[in-house]
Design an enzyme around this catalytic site. Structure first.
Site, PDB file in Angstrom:
ATOM      1  N   GLU A 160       0.834  -1.140  -0.022  1.00 14.76           N
ATOM      2  CA  GLU A 160      -0.181   0.026   0.157  1.00 14.76           C
ATOM      3  C   GLU A 160       1.053   1.200  -0.110  1.00 14.76           C
ATOM      4  OE1 GLU A 160      -2.821  -0.206   2.984  1.00 14.76           O
ATOM      5  OE2 GLU A 160      -4.064  -1.900   2.200  1.00 14.76           O
ATOM      6  N   GLU A 347      -5.619  -8.290   0.412  1.00 17.51           N
ATOM      7  CA  GLU A 347      -6.289  -8.114   1.751  1.00 17.51           C
ATOM      8  C   GLU A 347      -7.636  -7.613   1.489  1.00 17.51           C
ATOM      9  OE1 GLU A 347      -4.441  -5.235   3.981  1.00 17.51           O
ATOM     10  OE2 GLU A 347      -2.515  -6.086   3.939  1.00 17.51           O
TER      11      GLU A 347
HETATM   12  C1  BGC Z   1      -3.011  -2.502   5.754  1.00 14.14           C
HETATM   13  C2  BGC Z   1      -3.016  -3.421   7.159  1.00 14.14           C
HETATM   14  C3  BGC Z   1      -4.001  -2.723   7.972  1.00 14.14           C
HETATM   15  C4  BGC Z   1      -5.207  -2.994   7.295  1.00 14.14           C
HETATM   16  C5  BGC Z   1      -6.566  -2.669   8.179  1.00 14.14           C
HETATM   17  C6  BGC Z   1      -4.366  -2.106   5.355  1.00 14.14           C
HETATM   18  O1  BGC Z   1      -4.203  -0.986   5.095  1.00 14.14           O
HETATM   19  O2  BGC Z   1      -2.228  -3.238   4.899  1.00 14.14           O
HETATM   20  O3  BGC Z   1      -1.522  -3.290   7.580  1.00 14.14           O
HETATM   21  O4  BGC Z   1      -3.805  -3.721   9.177  1.00 14.14           O
HETATM   22  O5  BGC Z   1      -5.504  -2.437   6.220  1.00 14.14           O
HETATM   23  O6  BGC Z   1      -6.472  -1.213   8.643  1.00 14.14           O
END
Ligand code: BGC
Length: 427
Positions: A160, A347
């Protein structure tokens, strides 16, 4: 048919703990943790989920879930404690053990090289603005990839970039940067991605990165006007907005900066981008794209006008994000339409405090259903990684936000079984 990966994602600074064990150096997150008032609940990441000691339990739980992939990150400071000097063999041993444990259990490691835990000594030397940053990063990548390339095929260079710019991953959250500095940092991140990719390719492995940004989704599935505008807004580079994909994803996926970068910013604002830099970016593009998707904005077209978020769910998760179950579907559609690369949800997850964990279970079902719909329609979707395997240190929020399928004590939540069922039904 290509193998589909079902996995979970984590990051070293959020789950490992063991902050000073076996020669580890300090990262910015070890440092931020100690500054009074910086972390919402006054907590630290010194122990966090203690994965440094409990990684075998974690991998056992991943296996029980039916996962065939695990995305985790390597802490630069375990490998090179001061970021650029001596190598710490014990740090390499730790990740070697994690990798072996994954492989022994039929789980493929997807390793993120940089998930925001910049070595403190590099940060104090100017971080991304230090002229040697890319070289130091390349040195770190070379050590890690040369050591593990026989066991790890898939690598994600940077997590990110937009959030890095936003103060989470190595830029100084207390500093007001000028636009020139921010654009320079964007360029440095792009050079790091290209350098990392060059090294990954040298060892015959695959490279990608995990991106986030604002995804616009057409409110009506078959409305072409809405789709084209949603795609345009998702990808367009606008002046003074660095929360966008294309300043990072265009160089990484196509080898070129978007033309608009040079149209919307003046010469004075733009960093010094040399021909050599452009050549490095051109010759080292990623093999796949990972999107960290948590929500999307919707767009509808009515009476000749575009309206944003007209019917969006009023519900907000504890971190304040809304929920839109088609977000993964549209992220997959738009990104593959633009880049034609294998696509991963690197993610996706939800922060909720819910005793029965029903909200998370529903979120999982709805979101994955739509992702699989995109796959059925021919989109080259290769995998899904839930964020996160366990509750963990949520950066400046400390432990107040719970994204896990498992609690820190490794007790499982109901959504763990939901995800397990989804994987079983779709494997
Ligand atoms: C990140 C994680 C974070 C998650 C939730 C993403 O932006 O890669 O490290 O914990 O979102 O906020």
């Amino acid at each position: 048919m290509e193998k589909f990966y079902w996995g979970c994602s984590t990051a070293a600074a959020q789950i490992e703990g063991g902050y000073n064990e076996d020669g580890k150096g300090s990262s910015i997150w070890d440092y931020y943790s100690l500054i009074k008032g910086k972390i919402k609940d006054g907590s630290t990441n010194q122990i966090s989920a203690d994965s440094y000691h409990k990684y075998k339990d974690d991998i056992k739980l991943l296996k029980e879930l039916g996962c065939n992939a695990y995305r985790f990150s390597i802490a630069w400071t375990r490998i090179i404690p001061d970021g650029k000097g001596k190598i710490n063999e014990k740090g390499l041993d730790y990740y070697n053990n994690v990798i072996d444990e994954c492989l022994k259990n039929g789980i493929e490691p997807f390793i993120t090289l940089y998930h925001w835990d910049m070595p403190l000594s590099l940060f104090k030397d100017g971080g991304f603005l230090n002229p040697n940053f890319v070289e130091n990063f390349a040195y770190y990548c070379e050590i890690v990839v040369s050591r593990f390339h026989n066991k790890v095929k898939n690598w994600m260079v940077v997590n990110e970039p937009t959030c890095i710019i936003g103060g989470l991953g190595g830029t100084d959250s207390d500093k007001e940067y000028s636009m020139k500095e921010l654009l320079h940092i964007c360029h440095v991140i792009n050079l790091c991605t290209a350098k990392g990719t060059q090294i990954i390719h040298k060892y015959g492995c695959l490279s990608g990165s995990a991106y986030c940004g604002l995804i616009y989704a057409p409110e009506h599935d078959d409305n072409k006007i809405e789709y084209e505008e949603a795609k345009r807004r998702t990808m367009i580079l606008e002046k003074n907005d660095l929360n966008i994909f294309s300043i990072f994803t265009d160089p990484a996926m196509t080898g070129k900066y978007p033309k608009r970068l040079f149209e919307v910013y003046s010469k004075e604002e733009l960093p010094n981008i040399t021909n050599e830099d452009l050549q490095l970016i051109k010759n080292n593009t990623c093999d796949f794209i990972g999107i960290n998707a948590y929500f999307a904005f919707t767009l509808s077209y009515e009476n000749g006008e575009f309206v944003v978020n007209k019917n969006i769910d009023k519900y907000r998760t504890t971190i304040g994000w809304h929920v839109y179950d088609k977000s993964l579907y549209w992220a997959a559609k738009i990104m593959t339409d633009v880049y034609h690369k294998p696509f991963y949800i690197s993610e996706n997850g939800i922060a909720v405090l819910d005793e029965n964990d029903e909200i998370r279970s529903k979120y999982l079902k709805d979101h994955i259903n739509y992702l699989l719909k995109a796959k059925r329609e021919g989109v080259d979707v290769r995998g899904y990684f839930y964020w996160s395997l366990m509750d963990n240190f949520e950066w400046f929020h400390g432990y107040t936000q719970k994204f896990g399928l498992i609690r820190i004590d490794r007790s499982v939540k109901n959504s763990f079984y939901t995800y397990k069922e989804i994987i079983k039904m779709n494997s």
